[in-house]
Each structure stands twice: as C-alpha cells, then as structure tokens.
Design a protein around this motif. Structure first.
Motif, PDB file in Angstrom:
ATOM      1  N   PHE A 127      68.180 -36.754  24.694  1.00  0.00           N
ATOM      2  CA  PHE A 127      69.426 -37.509  24.746  1.00  0.00           C
ATOM      3  C   PHE A 127      69.529 -38.310  26.044  1.00  0.00           C
ATOM      4  CE2 PHE A 127      74.018 -37.618  25.865  1.00  0.00           C
ATOM      5  CZ  PHE A 127      74.442 -38.457  24.845  1.00  0.00           C
ATOM      6  N   LYS A 128      69.167 -37.693  27.153  1.00  0.00           N
ATOM      7  CA  LYS A 128      69.243 -38.377  28.447  1.00  0.00           C
ATOM      8  C   LYS A 128      68.281 -39.558  28.494  1.00  0.00           C
ATOM      9  CE  LYS A 128      70.039 -37.168  33.264  1.00  0.00           C
ATOM     10  NZ  LYS A 128      70.065 -36.084  34.265  1.00  0.00           N
ATOM     11  N   HIS A 129      67.096 -39.386  27.913  1.00  0.00           N
ATOM     12  CA  HIS A 129      66.110 -40.478  27.856  1.00  0.00           C
ATOM     13  C   HIS A 129      66.688 -41.665  27.096  1.00  0.00           C
ATOM     14  CE1 HIS A 129      61.787 -41.863  27.570  1.00  0.00           C
ATOM     15  NE2 HIS A 129      62.388 -42.650  26.695  1.00  0.00           N
ATOM     16  N   GLU A 130      67.220 -41.406  25.904  1.00  0.00           N
ATOM     17  CA  GLU A 130      67.730 -42.495  25.071  1.00  0.00           C
ATOM     18  C   GLU A 130      68.992 -43.128  25.659  1.00  0.00           C
ATOM     19  OE1 GLU A 130      65.787 -43.539  22.860  1.00  0.00           O
ATOM     20  OE2 GLU A 130      64.463 -41.804  22.868  1.00  0.00           O
ATOM     21  N   LEU A 131      69.839 -42.318  26.276  1.00  0.00           N
ATOM     22  CA  LEU A 131      71.058 -42.870  26.875  1.00  0.00           C
ATOM     23  C   LEU A 131      70.723 -43.757  28.071  1.00  0.00           C
ATOM     24  CD1 LEU A 131      74.101 -43.004  26.740  1.00  0.00           C
ATOM     25  CD2 LEU A 131      74.222 -40.957  28.186  1.00  0.00           C
ATOM     26  N   THR A 132      69.656 -43.442  28.783  1.00  0.00           N
ATOM     27  CA  THR A 132      69.216 -44.325  29.872  1.00  0.00           C
ATOM     28  C   THR A 132      68.801 -45.679  29.321  1.00  0.00           C
ATOM     29  OG1 THR A 132      68.447 -42.414  31.146  1.00  0.00           O
ATOM     30  CG2 THR A 132      67.641 -44.564  31.823  1.00  0.00           C
ATOM     31  N   HIS A 133      68.093 -45.695  28.189  1.00  0.00           N
ATOM     32  CA  HIS A 133      67.749 -46.961  27.537  1.00  0.00           C
ATOM     33  C   HIS A 133      69.020 -47.762  27.216  1.00  0.00           C
ATOM     34  CE1 HIS A 133      63.503 -46.489  27.264  1.00  0.00           C
ATOM     35  NE2 HIS A 133      63.520 -45.490  26.396  1.00  0.00           N
ATOM     36  N   ILE A 134      70.044 -47.062  26.734  1.00  0.00           N
ATOM     37  CA  ILE A 134      71.313 -47.728  26.418  1.00  0.00           C
ATOM     38  C   ILE A 134      71.925 -48.333  27.677  1.00  0.00           C
ATOM     39  CG2 ILE A 134      73.696 -47.377  25.647  1.00  0.00           C
ATOM     40  CD1 ILE A 134      71.779 -47.265  23.328  1.00  0.00           C
ATOM     41  N   ALA A 135      71.992 -47.544  28.752  1.00  0.00           N
ATOM     42  CA  ALA A 135      72.607 -48.011  29.999  1.00  0.00           C
ATOM     43  C   ALA A 135      71.878 -49.226  30.560  1.00  0.00           C
ATOM     44  CB  ALA A 135      72.623 -46.870  31.020  1.00  0.00           C
ATOM     45  N   VAL A 136      70.548 -49.159  30.579  1.00  0.00           N
ATOM     46  CA  VAL A 136      69.756 -50.277  31.111  1.00  0.00           C
ATOM     47  C   VAL A 136      69.896 -51.497  30.219  1.00  0.00           C
ATOM     48  CG1 VAL A 136      67.425 -51.058  31.661  1.00  0.00           C
ATOM     49  CG2 VAL A 136      68.122 -48.736  32.255  1.00  0.00           C
ATOM     50  N   GLY A 137      69.798 -51.293  28.915  1.00  0.00           N
ATOM     51  CA  GLY A 137      69.911 -52.414  27.980  1.00  0.00           C
ATOM     52  C   GLY A 137      71.260 -53.096  28.045  1.00  0.00           C
ATOM     53  N   ARG A 138      72.336 -52.307  28.168  1.00  0.00           N
ATOM     54  CA  ARG A 138      73.674 -52.901  28.265  1.00  0.00           C
ATOM     55  C   ARG A 138      73.829 -53.672  29.570  1.00  0.00           C
ATOM     56  NH1 ARG A 138      75.601 -53.275  23.444  1.00  0.00           N
ATOM     57  NH2 ARG A 138      77.763 -53.392  24.181  1.00  0.00           N
ATOM     58  N   ALA A 139      73.213 -53.170  30.635  1.00  0.00           N
ATOM     59  CA  ALA A 139      73.314 -53.851  31.931  1.00  0.00           C
ATOM     60  C   ALA A 139      72.587 -55.196  31.913  1.00  0.00           C
ATOM     61  CB  ALA A 139      72.739 -52.963  33.027  1.00  0.00           C
ATOM     62  N   PHE A 140      71.463 -55.273  31.200  1.00  0.00           N
ATOM     63  CA  PHE A 140      70.677 -56.503  31.160  1.00  0.00           C
ATOM     64  C   PHE A 140      71.101 -57.447  30.030  1.00  0.00           C
ATOM     65  CE2 PHE A 140      67.783 -54.240  33.895  1.00  0.00           C
ATOM     66  CZ  PHE A 140      67.153 -55.245  34.603  1.00  0.00           C
ATOM     67  N   ARG A 141      72.050 -57.067  29.242  1.00  0.00           N
ATOM     68  CA  ARG A 141      72.427 -57.823  28.059  1.00  0.00           C
ATOM     69  C   ARG A 141      72.694 -59.293  28.364  1.00  0.00           C
ATOM     70  NH1 ARG A 141      77.739 -55.698  25.236  1.00  0.00           N
ATOM     71  NH2 ARG A 141      78.304 -55.936  27.422  1.00  0.00           N
ATOM     72  N   GLY A 142      71.973 -60.154  27.669  1.00  0.00           N
ATOM     73  CA  GLY A 142      72.183 -61.589  27.800  1.00  0.00           C
ATOM     74  C   GLY A 142      71.585 -62.216  29.043  1.00  0.00           C
ATOM     75  N   ARG A 143      70.877 -61.446  29.864  1.00  0.00           N
ATOM     76  CA  ARG A 143      70.335 -62.001  31.102  1.00  0.00           C
ATOM     77  C   ARG A 143      68.820 -62.164  31.035  1.00  0.00           C
ATOM     78  NH1 ARG A 143      74.419 -58.556  32.199  1.00  0.00           N
ATOM     79  NH2 ARG A 143      76.143 -59.327  33.470  1.00  0.00           N
ATOM     80  N   GLU A 144      68.128 -61.085  30.758  1.00  0.00           N
ATOM     81  CA  GLU A 144      66.670 -61.129  30.738  1.00  0.00           C
ATOM     82  C   GLU A 144      66.153 -59.923  29.969  1.00  0.00           C
ATOM     83  OE1 GLU A 144      62.926 -60.889  33.893  1.00  0.00           O
ATOM     84  OE2 GLU A 144      64.850 -61.636  34.565  1.00  0.00           O
ATOM     85  N   GLU A 145      65.017 -60.090  29.313  1.00  0.00           N
ATOM     86  CA  GLU A 145      64.417 -58.950  28.635  1.00  0.00           C
ATOM     87  C   GLU A 145      63.982 -57.931  29.680  1.00  0.00           C
ATOM     88  OE1 GLU A 145      60.757 -57.907  25.562  1.00  0.00           O
ATOM     89  OE2 GLU A 145      61.193 -59.978  26.093  1.00  0.00           O
ATOM     90  N   VAL A 146      64.360 -56.676  29.471  1.00  0.00           N
ATOM     91  CA  VAL A 146      64.060 -55.638  30.442  1.00  0.00           C
ATOM     92  C   VAL A 146      62.552 -55.399  30.491  1.00  0.00           C
ATOM     93  CG1 VAL A 146      64.542 -53.272  31.158  1.00  0.00           C
ATOM     94  CG2 VAL A 146      66.231 -54.539  29.805  1.00  0.00           C
ATOM     95  N   PRO A 147      61.933 -55.447  31.678  1.00  0.00           N
ATOM     96  CA  PRO A 147      60.503 -55.127  31.772  1.00  0.00           C
ATOM     97  C   PRO A 147      60.237 -53.751  31.184  1.00  0.00           C
ATOM     98  CG  PRO A 147      61.297 -56.032  33.838  1.00  0.00           C
ATOM     99  CD  PRO A 147      62.503 -55.800  32.988  1.00  0.00           C
ATOM    100  N   ARG A 148      59.172 -53.649  30.404  1.00  0.00           N
ATOM    101  CA  ARG A 148      58.907 -52.384  29.705  1.00  0.00           C
ATOM    102  C   ARG A 148      58.687 -51.244  30.703  1.00  0.00           C
ATOM    103  NH1 ARG A 148      56.638 -50.815  24.673  1.00  0.00           N
ATOM    104  NH2 ARG A 148      57.525 -48.727  24.374  1.00  0.00           N
ATOM    105  N   TRP A 149      57.969 -51.517  31.801  1.00  0.00           N
ATOM    106  CA  TRP A 149      57.709 -50.446  32.768  1.00  0.00           C
ATOM    107  C   TRP A 149      58.994 -49.964  33.430  1.00  0.00           C
ATOM    108  CZ3 TRP A 149      59.411 -51.604  37.576  1.00  0.00           C
ATOM    109  CH2 TRP A 149      59.421 -52.953  37.985  1.00  0.00           C
ATOM    110  N   LEU A 150      59.951 -50.884  33.609  1.00  0.00           N
ATOM    111  CA  LEU A 150      61.217 -50.499  34.227  1.00  0.00           C
ATOM    112  C   LEU A 150      62.066 -49.693  33.242  1.00  0.00           C
ATOM    113  CD1 LEU A 150      63.191 -50.723  36.617  1.00  0.00           C
ATOM    114  CD2 LEU A 150      64.072 -52.819  35.579  1.00  0.00           C
ATOM    115  N   ASP A 151      62.144 -50.156  32.009  1.00  0.00           N
ATOM    116  CA  ASP A 151      62.949 -49.492  30.989  1.00  0.00           C
ATOM    117  C   ASP A 151      62.440 -48.072  30.722  1.00  0.00           C
ATOM    118  OD1 ASP A 151      64.930 -49.209  29.097  1.00  0.00           O
ATOM    119  OD2 ASP A 151      63.783 -50.154  27.491  1.00  0.00           O
ATOM    120  N   GLU A 152      61.128 -47.950  30.454  1.00  0.00           N
ATOM    121  CA  GLU A 152      60.566 -46.633  30.159  1.00  0.00           C
ATOM    122  C   GLU A 152      60.495 -45.754  31.413  1.00  0.00           C
ATOM    123  OE1 GLU A 152      60.135 -45.350  27.389  1.00  0.00           O
ATOM    124  OE2 GLU A 152      60.258 -47.104  26.082  1.00  0.00           O
TER     125      GLU A 152
END
Length: 305
Positions: A127-152
């Motif tokens: 759950f914590k892993h997936e929620l981090t993806h949510i937090a990062v994705g929401r923060a980057f929304r509409g700005r830039e595709e999140v680098p895969r190494w940063l997201d994972e």
C-alpha cells in the motif's frame, strides 16, 4: 450532429479512464479523511486493518517527500484474480502483480492477501509503495512525465524495500562495471528480468544517495522545485549545485564505495581469517582466565598458610 458525436466521444473517453468495476449488492466501503476503501464482505477484516493504518502511512509519505495533495484516493481491494483483472481501467495488468496505482485517476487497485495463494504479501508495504506513486504522480500532474527511476526509487524507498538480493545485484553490477546509465532508465526500464531488477535496485539506491549525501531538507526542496518547474537538470543545478554528468558520476562513486568492499568481507579467505582470529582471541581469553584463577588459588593458599 457534431455536438452529439462530441458528446459520445467524450463519454467513451471517460468510460475508458473509469475502472470497469461492477459493485455487488453486498459490497462494502470504509471512508477516512483521505481515502475510500471498496471491498467484498469477505475482506472486511483486511480492509478495516488497512484503513486504520492509511492516514498514518499517508502522513509518513507526505513528511518524507515534502509534498501533499488534498484529493480523496480510492482503494479497491480485489477478492479474486478475475476481479483484480476486471477492475483495471486500461484493460490489462500483469497477473503476478500485487497492486497497481493510477495517479491520474487517484486510484489504487490491490489484491487481497488471500488472492496471492500462499505467497508472502506485506499489505502495508504494498500500500505504501502504491500510495507513493499516487503522491508523486499527483505532484507532477500536467508538468512533466515523472522519470521512471525517480518514481520507482521513491516508491521503493518509502516502502523500505531493501533486501539481500538487491545488495547482491548491486555488488555484481558495480564490480563488473555494468550499471545502467541513468539516461536509459529515465523513460522506461529494461524488459529482461535481470536488467529490470538492476534498474529497480539502482533507483532505490539513487534516492538513498540523494537523501544520505545532501540531507532530507535539500531533498524536499529538490522534489518541490522539480514538481513546480518540471526541469530535472535545471533543478539539480539549482538545489544541489551540480550538473547532470557530475551528478551521475558522484552517484556511481557512492555505489562503488558502498558495494565494492562486500566481496572482500564475504570471500572464503576473509571468512577463514575471521574464524582463525576468533579462535585465537578465544584461546587468549581462556588462558588469561586460567592464569587469573591460578593466581587466586595461590593467594588463597598463602592466606591459609
């Protein structure tokens, strides 16, 4: 006619992005301040336990990353493999996965532990892993595709996904000079299992490097500025005062320092040396104890005389 076509096109687009979830009449929900959990009655205990921890887990992620978002996150707990697959809004997901996050929809779909059929599943970590993806994705929304190494890397770092196998993977890559360049794991990860595992491991230790070398305060600033400005190389320069090439070299130096000594400590020669040293020290302690005992006996005999 044109308006009607536009309406049906928009409706189709919305349906594509909406989870194809058929909510049974006996479906249950649990709501917290930032979550709504959907689950089958059989999963009530699992869902209740996760819901009880959800807000704490969210706070930990927000504090670690230094960013927040206010929307409600939906969490679906699937009680069968078929349900897990059918819930996916984009129609496909690896059946071996335990969960998947959709940041653009603020949605997490998870398997119940019973679906894993005997495989170990740490529900809180998942759950914590997936929620981090949510937090990062929401923060980057509409700005830039999140680098895969940063997201994972962030997701693994937050869920503390450290293991001896990853240490082994990194040690081998460092000693054989086969690390994957950061430019190759920015947009995607390799498909082969061995290289993919290396990509995940590198991502984890890249975040570890940023936090341990520069501190958490600068790391928070880096995340905030990057999500706001959307320029990775410029943000690295502004926050850490380092260019992209130098950044990658410093990171590789950190890995060499951290992993190059492991084979030395685990080699057969070193192990025999340590065993011999322990034996010698133990023998010396035994002889010293015997000598002290003899001296005590002599003192007692002198006193008796």
């Amino acid at each position: 006619m044109v308006r009607r076509k536009l309406f049906w096109s928009a409706l189709a687009f919305i349906l594509i992005l909406t989870p194809c979830i058929i909510v049974a009449s006996d479906a249950r929900t649990i709501a917290t301040s930032h979550f709504v959990f959907y689950f089958h009655e059989k999963e009530h205990g699992v869902a209740a336990s996760l819901a009880a921890q959800a807000e704490r887990i969210r706070r930990e992620i927000v504090e670690d990353l230094g960013l927040d978002f206010n929307e409600i996150t939906r969490v679906y707990l699937a009680h069968s493999l078929r349900e897990y697959v059918d819930m996916q809004p984009r129609g496909w997901v690896p059946t071996w996965s335990a969960a998947v996050a959709y940041p653009s929809l603020n949605l997490i779909i998870m398997k119940s532990p019973r679906v894993m059929k005997g495989a170990h599943m740490d529900l809180e970590k998942v759950f914590k892993h997936e929620l981090t993806h949510i937090a990062v994705g929401r923060a980057f929304r509409g700005r830039e595709e999140v680098p895969r190494w940063l997201d994972e890397g962030l997701a693994m770092y937050e869920s503390r996904e450290w293991s001896f196998s990853r240490v082994s993977t990194m040690t081998k890559a460092v000693l054989t000079n086969s690390l994957i360049p950061l430019s190759e794991i920015t947009s995607s990860f390799p498909r082969g299992s061995a290289r993919a595992e290396l990509a995940y491991s590198q991502s984890f230790y890249l975040i570890s490097f940023l936090v341990s070398k520069f501190g958490k305060e600068d790391f928070h600033r880096f995340i905030r500025e990057y999500t706001r400005e959307g320029d990775l190389k410029e943000t690295l320069l502004n926050v850490y005062g380092i260019g992209w090439d130098d950044f990658e070299e410093e990171w590789k130096g950190y890995l060499r320092l951290r992993f190059s000594w492991i084979p030395i400590l685990t080699s057969t020669t070193t192990l025999w040396f340590l065993i011999t040293l322990v034996f010698i020290l133990g023998y010396a302690r035994k002889k010293r104890a015997q000598r002290m005992l003899y001296e005590q006996w002599e003192q007692e005999e002198d006193g008796a005389a």
